[in-house]
Design a protein around this motif. Structure first.
Motif, PDB file in Angstrom:
ATOM      1  N   ILE A  86       0.880  -1.190  -0.064  1.00  0.00           N
ATOM      2  CA  ILE A  86      -0.163   0.032   0.132  1.00  0.00           C
ATOM      3  C   ILE A  86       0.872   1.183   0.099  1.00  0.00           C
ATOM      4  O   ILE A  86       0.716   2.213  -0.757  1.00  0.00           O
ATOM      5  N   THR A  87       2.003   1.356   0.786  1.00  0.00           N
ATOM      6  CA  THR A  87       3.104   2.353   0.872  1.00  0.00           C
ATOM      7  C   THR A  87       3.431   2.664  -0.461  1.00  0.00           C
ATOM      8  O   THR A  87       3.498   3.674  -0.939  1.00  0.00           O
ATOM      9  N   MET A  88       4.045   1.464  -0.985  1.00  0.00           N
ATOM     10  CA  MET A  88       4.644   1.566  -2.420  1.00  0.00           C
ATOM     11  C   MET A  88       3.665   2.017  -3.445  1.00  0.00           C
ATOM     12  O   MET A  88       3.980   2.801  -4.542  1.00  0.00           O
ATOM     13  N   LYS A  89       2.278   1.548  -3.519  1.00  0.00           N
ATOM     14  CA  LYS A  89       1.277   2.050  -4.365  1.00  0.00           C
ATOM     15  C   LYS A  89       1.130   3.491  -4.224  1.00  0.00           C
ATOM     16  O   LYS A  89       1.120   4.369  -5.274  1.00  0.00           O
ATOM     17  N   GLU A  90       1.054   4.048  -2.882  1.00  0.00           N
ATOM     18  CA  GLU A  90       1.093   5.444  -2.875  1.00  0.00           C
ATOM     19  C   GLU A  90       1.935   6.218  -3.264  1.00  0.00           C
ATOM     20  O   GLU A  90       1.986   7.521  -3.842  1.00  0.00           O
ATOM     21  N   TYR A  91       3.364   5.823  -3.120  1.00  0.00           N
ATOM     22  CA  TYR A  91       4.425   6.387  -3.540  1.00  0.00           C
ATOM     23  C   TYR A  91       4.621   6.483  -5.028  1.00  0.00           C
ATOM     24  O   TYR A  91       4.831   7.511  -5.710  1.00  0.00           O
ATOM     25  N   ILE A  92       3.997   5.213  -5.699  1.00  0.00           N
ATOM     26  CA  ILE A  92       3.963   5.345  -7.146  1.00  0.00           C
ATOM     27  C   ILE A  92       2.988   6.291  -7.630  1.00  0.00           C
ATOM     28  O   ILE A  92       3.079   7.081  -8.652  1.00  0.00           O
ATOM     29  N   GLN A  93       1.716   6.467  -7.269  1.00  0.00           N
ATOM     30  CA  GLN A  93       0.869   7.431  -7.214  1.00  0.00           C
ATOM     31  C   GLN A  93       1.110   8.899  -7.431  1.00  0.00           C
ATOM     32  O   GLN A  93       1.181   9.715  -8.111  1.00  0.00           O
ATOM     33  N   SER A  94       2.109   9.136  -6.104  1.00  0.00           N
ATOM     34  CA  SER A  94       2.614  10.542  -5.816  1.00  0.00           C
ATOM     35  C   SER A  94       3.736  10.852  -7.042  1.00  0.00           C
ATOM     36  O   SER A  94       3.596  11.970  -7.811  1.00  0.00           O
ATOM     37  N   THR A  95       4.484   9.675  -7.500  1.00  0.00           N
ATOM     38  CA  THR A  95       5.119   9.980  -8.411  1.00  0.00           C
ATOM     39  C   THR A  95       4.515  10.146  -9.595  1.00  0.00           C
ATOM     40  O   THR A  95       5.358  11.202 -10.370  1.00  0.00           O
ATOM     41  N   GLU A  96       3.547   9.417 -10.221  1.00  0.00           N
ATOM     42  CA  GLU A  96       2.834   9.865 -11.235  1.00  0.00           C
ATOM     43  C   GLU A  96       2.300  11.151 -11.285  1.00  0.00           C
ATOM     44  O   GLU A  96       2.440  11.989 -12.439  1.00  0.00           O
ATOM     45  N   ASP A  97       1.502  11.538 -10.254  1.00  0.00           N
ATOM     46  CA  ASP A  97       1.304  12.996  -9.985  1.00  0.00           C
ATOM     47  C   ASP A  97       2.347  13.965 -10.424  1.00  0.00           C
ATOM     48  O   ASP A  97       2.155  14.827 -11.180  1.00  0.00           O
ATOM     49  N   TYR A  98       3.487  13.596  -9.767  1.00  0.00           N
ATOM     50  CA  TYR A  98       4.852  14.673  -9.902  1.00  0.00           C
ATOM     51  C   TYR A  98       5.025  14.746 -11.542  1.00  0.00           C
ATOM     52  O   TYR A  98       5.441  15.730 -11.997  1.00  0.00           O
ATOM     53  N   ILE A  99       5.088  13.808 -11.956  1.00  0.00           N
ATOM     54  CA  ILE A  99       5.495  13.618 -13.384  1.00  0.00           C
ATOM     55  C   ILE A  99       4.329  14.358 -14.358  1.00  0.00           C
ATOM     56  O   ILE A  99       4.797  15.020 -15.217  1.00  0.00           O
ATOM     57  N   ASN A 100       3.143  13.997 -14.019  1.00  0.00           N
ATOM     58  CA  ASN A 100       1.996  14.912 -14.905  1.00  0.00           C
ATOM     59  C   ASN A 100       2.311  16.175 -14.636  1.00  0.00           C
ATOM     60  O   ASN A 100       1.815  17.060 -15.576  1.00  0.00           O
ATOM     61  N   ILE A 101       2.392  16.818 -13.417  1.00  0.00           N
ATOM     62  CA  ILE A 101       2.472  18.214 -13.097  1.00  0.00           C
ATOM     63  C   ILE A 101       3.514  18.793 -13.960  1.00  0.00           C
ATOM     64  O   ILE A 101       3.553  19.747 -14.565  1.00  0.00           O
ATOM     65  N   HIS A 102       4.659  17.953 -13.983  1.00  0.00           N
ATOM     66  CA  HIS A 102       5.953  18.254 -14.666  1.00  0.00           C
ATOM     67  C   HIS A 102       5.765  18.411 -16.176  1.00  0.00           C
ATOM     68  O   HIS A 102       5.941  19.463 -16.784  1.00  0.00           O
ATOM     69  N   LEU A 103       5.089  17.581 -16.689  1.00  0.00           N
ATOM     70  CA  LEU A 103       4.764  17.464 -18.101  1.00  0.00           C
ATOM     71  C   LEU A 103       3.586  18.358 -18.461  1.00  0.00           C
ATOM     72  O   LEU A 103       3.937  19.166 -19.708  1.00  0.00           O
ATOM     73  N   ASP A 104       2.657  18.923 -17.816  1.00  0.00           N
ATOM     74  CA  ASP A 104       1.722  20.017 -17.849  1.00  0.00           C
ATOM     75  C   ASP A 104       2.606  21.336 -18.096  1.00  0.00           C
ATOM     76  O   ASP A 104       2.287  22.121 -18.932  1.00  0.00           O
ATOM     77  N   TYR A 105       3.663  21.539 -17.337  1.00  0.00           N
ATOM     78  CA  TYR A 105       4.558  22.619 -17.192  1.00  0.00           C
ATOM     79  C   TYR A 105       5.270  22.934 -18.511  1.00  0.00           C
ATOM     80  O   TYR A 105       5.321  23.860 -18.959  1.00  0.00           O
ATOM     81  N   VAL A 106       5.877  21.652 -18.896  1.00  0.00           N
ATOM     82  CA  VAL A 106       6.595  21.804 -20.404  1.00  0.00           C
ATOM     83  C   VAL A 106       5.756  22.027 -21.449  1.00  0.00           C
ATOM     84  O   VAL A 106       5.911  22.597 -22.511  1.00  0.00           O
ATOM     85  N   ARG A 107       4.522  21.276 -21.253  1.00  0.00           N
ATOM     86  CA  ARG A 107       3.546  21.604 -22.403  1.00  0.00           C
ATOM     87  C   ARG A 107       3.260  22.905 -22.591  1.00  0.00           C
ATOM     88  O   ARG A 107       3.207  23.642 -23.566  1.00  0.00           O
ATOM     89  N   ASN A 108       3.020  23.646 -21.355  1.00  0.00           N
ATOM     90  CA  ASN A 108       2.566  25.118 -21.248  1.00  0.00           C
ATOM     91  C   ASN A 108       3.882  25.924 -21.931  1.00  0.00           C
ATOM     92  O   ASN A 108       3.440  26.878 -22.637  1.00  0.00           O
ATOM     93  N   GLN A 109       5.003  25.567 -21.406  1.00  0.00           N
ATOM     94  CA  GLN A 109       6.249  26.207 -21.930  1.00  0.00           C
ATOM     95  C   GLN A 109       6.107  26.337 -23.620  1.00  0.00           C
ATOM     96  O   GLN A 109       6.438  27.233 -24.249  1.00  0.00           O
ATOM     97  N   LEU A 110       5.814  25.015 -24.182  1.00  0.00           N
ATOM     98  CA  LEU A 110       6.107  24.720 -25.401  1.00  0.00           C
ATOM     99  C   LEU A 110       4.753  25.643 -26.286  1.00  0.00           C
ATOM    100  O   LEU A 110       5.094  26.150 -27.180  1.00  0.00           O
ATOM    101  N   MET A 111       3.646  25.763 -25.599  1.00  0.00           N
ATOM    102  CA  MET A 111       2.512  26.480 -25.930  1.00  0.00           C
ATOM    103  C   MET A 111       2.784  27.983 -26.086  1.00  0.00           C
ATOM    104  O   MET A 111       2.512  28.769 -27.095  1.00  0.00           O
ATOM    105  N   GLN A 112       3.678  28.456 -25.038  1.00  0.00           N
ATOM    106  CA  GLN A 112       3.986  29.801 -24.710  1.00  0.00           C
ATOM    107  C   GLN A 112       4.755  30.048 -26.146  1.00  0.00           C
ATOM    108  O   GLN A 112       5.056  31.207 -26.752  1.00  0.00           O
TER     109      GLN A 112
END
Length: 111
Positions: free
Chosen positions: A18-44
């Motif tokens: 369960i702890t590992m699953k939460e860690y994986i979900q947190s990592t996925e959320d962080y990666i998605n946030i970073h990808l959104d940031y990069v996507r916004n920079q590309l659109m700008q």
């Protein structure tokens, strides 16, 4: 007693999973946030390139007008062509910065 030992071991393993699953979900959320940031920079950046291509399109229109085959007295004067290029360049720069200010006002481009 033997079953209790196995139940405790299984419970411990379940908590680790369960702890590992939460860690994986947190990592996925962080990666998605970073990808959104990069996507916004590309659109700008794409927005800036679009503005620049619009300004260069204005130069294309001026060149097209001077490439026409109808006689105008201004076309024969070299100084007039120089002034037309200077005025077009200044207007292009003004239009470019006006678009930049407008998009910064709308918060599409960071300050």
């Amino acid at each position: 007693m033997l079953l209790d030992e196995y139940i405790v071991s299984i419970d411990n393993t379940l908590r680790k999973l369960i702890t590992m699953k939460e860690y994986i979900q947190s990592t996925e959320d962080y990666i998605n946030i970073h990808l959104d940031y990069v996507r916004n920079q590309l659109m700008q950046f794409e927005l800036l390139l679009t503005i620049a291509s619009f300004v260069f399109g204005i130069f294309g229109v001026v060149c097209g007008i001077f490439g026409m085959n109808f006689p105008v007295a201004m076309f024969h004067d070299a100084a007039a062509f120089k002034w037309v290029l200077i005025i077009t360049r200044v207007c292009g720069i003004v239009i470019f910065f006006a678009f930049l200010l407008f998009f910064r006002y709308k918060r599409l481009i960071p300050v």
